[in-house]
Enzyme design. Structure first.
Site, PDB file in Angstrom:
ATOM      1  N   HIS A 218       0.874  -1.174   0.000  1.00 24.80           N
ATOM      2  CA  HIS A 218       0.000   0.000   0.000  1.00 24.80           C
ATOM      3  C   HIS A 218       0.906   1.217   0.000  1.00 24.80           C
ATOM      4  CE1 HIS A 218      -3.583   2.324   1.960  1.00 24.80           C
ATOM      5  NE2 HIS A 218      -3.365   2.675   0.710  1.00 24.80           N
ATOM      6  N   ASP A 260      -2.612  -1.574  -3.391  1.00 24.11           N
ATOM      7  CA  ASP A 260      -3.137  -0.250  -3.689  1.00 24.11           C
ATOM      8  C   ASP A 260      -1.919   0.631  -3.936  1.00 24.11           C
ATOM      9  OD1 ASP A 260      -4.161   2.282  -3.770  1.00 24.11           O
ATOM     10  OD2 ASP A 260      -5.231   2.177  -1.865  1.00 24.11           O
TER      11      ASP A 260
END
Length: 383
Positions: A218, A260
Site C-alpha cells: 500500500h 493499492d
C-alpha cells in the site's frame, strides 16, 4: 432531516451488485496439469478513515458506515470469490486478530499481517488502530516458507546518502518527504502443496519451481515523487531476491505483486513496474531531488504485467469510486515468465454504482475500493 431521509432510502437486492468475469468461462483446457490460482486484492477501507459524521461519505447512510455492518459485508465479498491467495490493505491491527484471522482461519486460510511503520513507536492501545497489509492463503494449497517486511521509511534512512547524493537545493531535497511516509510492503513465500496418501506434501508443478513470492503493498496516496521512490525500493528488493534465487536455482522466481499503488494507469509508477524502466528526472518527481533514484535511469528485469490489462487489453474504468474521485489505483501484477492471466472479475458498470447512493462505500459494497480478482495459470516455458 436530510441525513434521516438518506438513512431511510430503500436498498436494492444484492443481485444488483453481481460482477461479471472476463472471459465468462475459464479458458483452461480440460485435463491441463498446470495449476491455476485465484488471487484477490482488496483495500478494505480501515474504519478510522471512514470518520462517520465528518462528511467524507455523506452519500452513504450512517448505519452502513458502522464497522459492525461493514466488516460482515467485506468478509462476504472475500468469501464469495473463494480466492486461493488474498491480499488486503488498510486492515487495522486489532481487526486482523479479532476478525479477519478468526473468520478466514475457519474457512481454511492462514494469514500474515504487518502494520505500517508508525506502529513501532506507539503504545499498544494506540497501535491496535494502525492499519497495514494482510496476506492470506489456503493452507491446503500452500505452506508458508518465509516472510519479509519491506518498510519504505526504514529503507530511506538506510539509503540516506544515496538519496541526497548531489542535492544542491535543500528545499528540493526529497529525503524528508520520503521518511515522513510509513508505507510498507509485505512479502510472503509460498510452497505449493498437493494432497496424496501421505497428506499434504510439497510439489513442483511448473518448471521445477518450488515456491512463489507474493508481495502485498500500500503506497503513499498523495505525493507522486514519493510513490516513485517507494516503487523503486520495492522493485529493487524484489530484484535482489530474484537474483539470489537465480544464482541458487538457475531459474527466476514466480512473483505476484498486489496492492493499492495509488497510481493511475498512465502514471510513472505503473509504467515503471510494467516496462522495467524509469527515465531520470521524470516530471512526476515534481522537481524534487532523490539523488541517484531521480537523476539516473532506474531499471528492473522482473518482466511484470497487470492481470487486468493482460486479459482486457486495458485496465478497468475504476477500482476506487469515492465521491471526489473515480479511477484505477489497485493492481495485480504477475511475472510473465511463469504466469498467464486467464480471467479477471470486472467492476460493476459505473451507472449501477451511481444509481445506488452515488459512490462507494454503499450498504452492499462497504469499501471505497472494489476487490480485484484474477485467475493466474502457471505456464510451461520452452527454453
Amino acid at each position: 432531516i436530510v441525513r434521516w431521509l438518506r438513512d431511510k432510502i430503500p436498498q436494492p437486492s444484492k443481485s444488483h451488485f453481481v460482477r461479471d468475469w472476463v472471459p465468462q468461462d475459464s479458458v483452461t483446457a480440460i485435463g491441463s496439469s498446470n495449476p491455476v490460482y485465484r488471487v484477490l486484492c482488496y483495500n478494505v477501507l480501515a474504519q478510522p478513515y471512514v470518520a462517520i459524521g465528518s462528511g467524507r461519505y455523506n452519500h452513504c447512510p450512517d448505519w452502513a458506515l458502522e464497522w459492525d455492518h461493514r466488516k460482515n459485508s467485506i468478509m462476504n465479498e472475500i468469501i464469495i470469490y473463494n480466492a486461493d491467495i488474498v491480499c488486503l490493505q488498510e486492515v487495522e491491527s486489532e481487526q486482523f486478530t479479532s476478525f479477519f484471522e478468526v473468520h478466514l482461519k475457519s474457512l481454511g486460510y492462514s494469514g500474515v499481517f504487518k502494520p505500517k511503520s508508525r506502529a513501532n513507536t506507539m503504545e499498544l492501545d494506540i497501535r491496535k488502530k494502525v492499519d497495514g497489509c494482510a496476506t492470506f492463503y489456503k493452507h491446503d494449497k500452500f505452506a508458508l516458507t518465509n516472510q519479509e517486511l519491506v518498510e519504505f521509511q526504514q529503507l530511506a534512512l538506510q539509503k540516506a546518502s544515496l538519496l541526497s547524493q548531489g542535492s544542491k537545493q535543500s528545499e528540493k531535497c526529497g529525503f524528508t518527504r520520503l521518511i515522513l511516509r510509513d508505507n510498507i510492503a509485505l512479502l510472503v513465500f509460498l510452497q505449493p502443496l498437493v494432497n496424496n496418501d501421505r497428506g499434504r506434501v510439497p510439489t513442483t508443478p511448473y518448471n521445477g519451481e518450488d515456491k512463489i513470492l507474493v508481495a502485498n503493498t500500500h503506497m503513499n496516496w498523495e505525493l507522486s515523487d514519493v510513490k516513485l521512490v517507494q516503487s523503486q525500493f520495492l522493485m529493487e528488493r524484489l530484484t535482489e531476491i530474484n537474483s539470489a534465487h537465480v544464482n541458487e536455482k538457475g531459474e527466476s522466481l514466480p512473483m505476484i505483486i498486489c496492492g493499492d499503488f495509488n497510481s493511475l494507469p498512465d502514471s510513472a509508477v505503473y509504467h515503471y513496474i510494467e516496462s522495467g524502466r524509469l527515465e531520470p528526472n521524470h516530471k512526476e518527481f515534481n522537481d524534487f531531488d532523490y539523488g541517484c533514484y531521480s537523476s539516473q535511469v532506474s531499471k528492473h528485469g522482473l518482466n511484470l504485467k497487470s492481470a487486468y490489462a493482460g486479459v482486457m487489453k486495458s485496465e478497468p474504468s475504476y477500482t476506487h469510486f469515492a465521491p471526489n474521485f473515480v479511477g484505477v489505483l489497485d493492481y495485480i501484477f504477475y511475472s510473465v515468465d511463469h504466469l498467464k492471466a486467464e480471467r479477471v472479475l470486472v467492476p460493476l458498470d459505473e451507472s449501477k454504482v451511481k444509481d445506488q447512493n452515488g459512490a462507494l462505500p454503499n450498504p452492499f459494497m462497504c469499501s471505497d475500493h472494489v476487490p480485484m480478482v484474477a485467475d493466474l495459470k502457471f505456464i510451461k516455458r520452452s527454453f
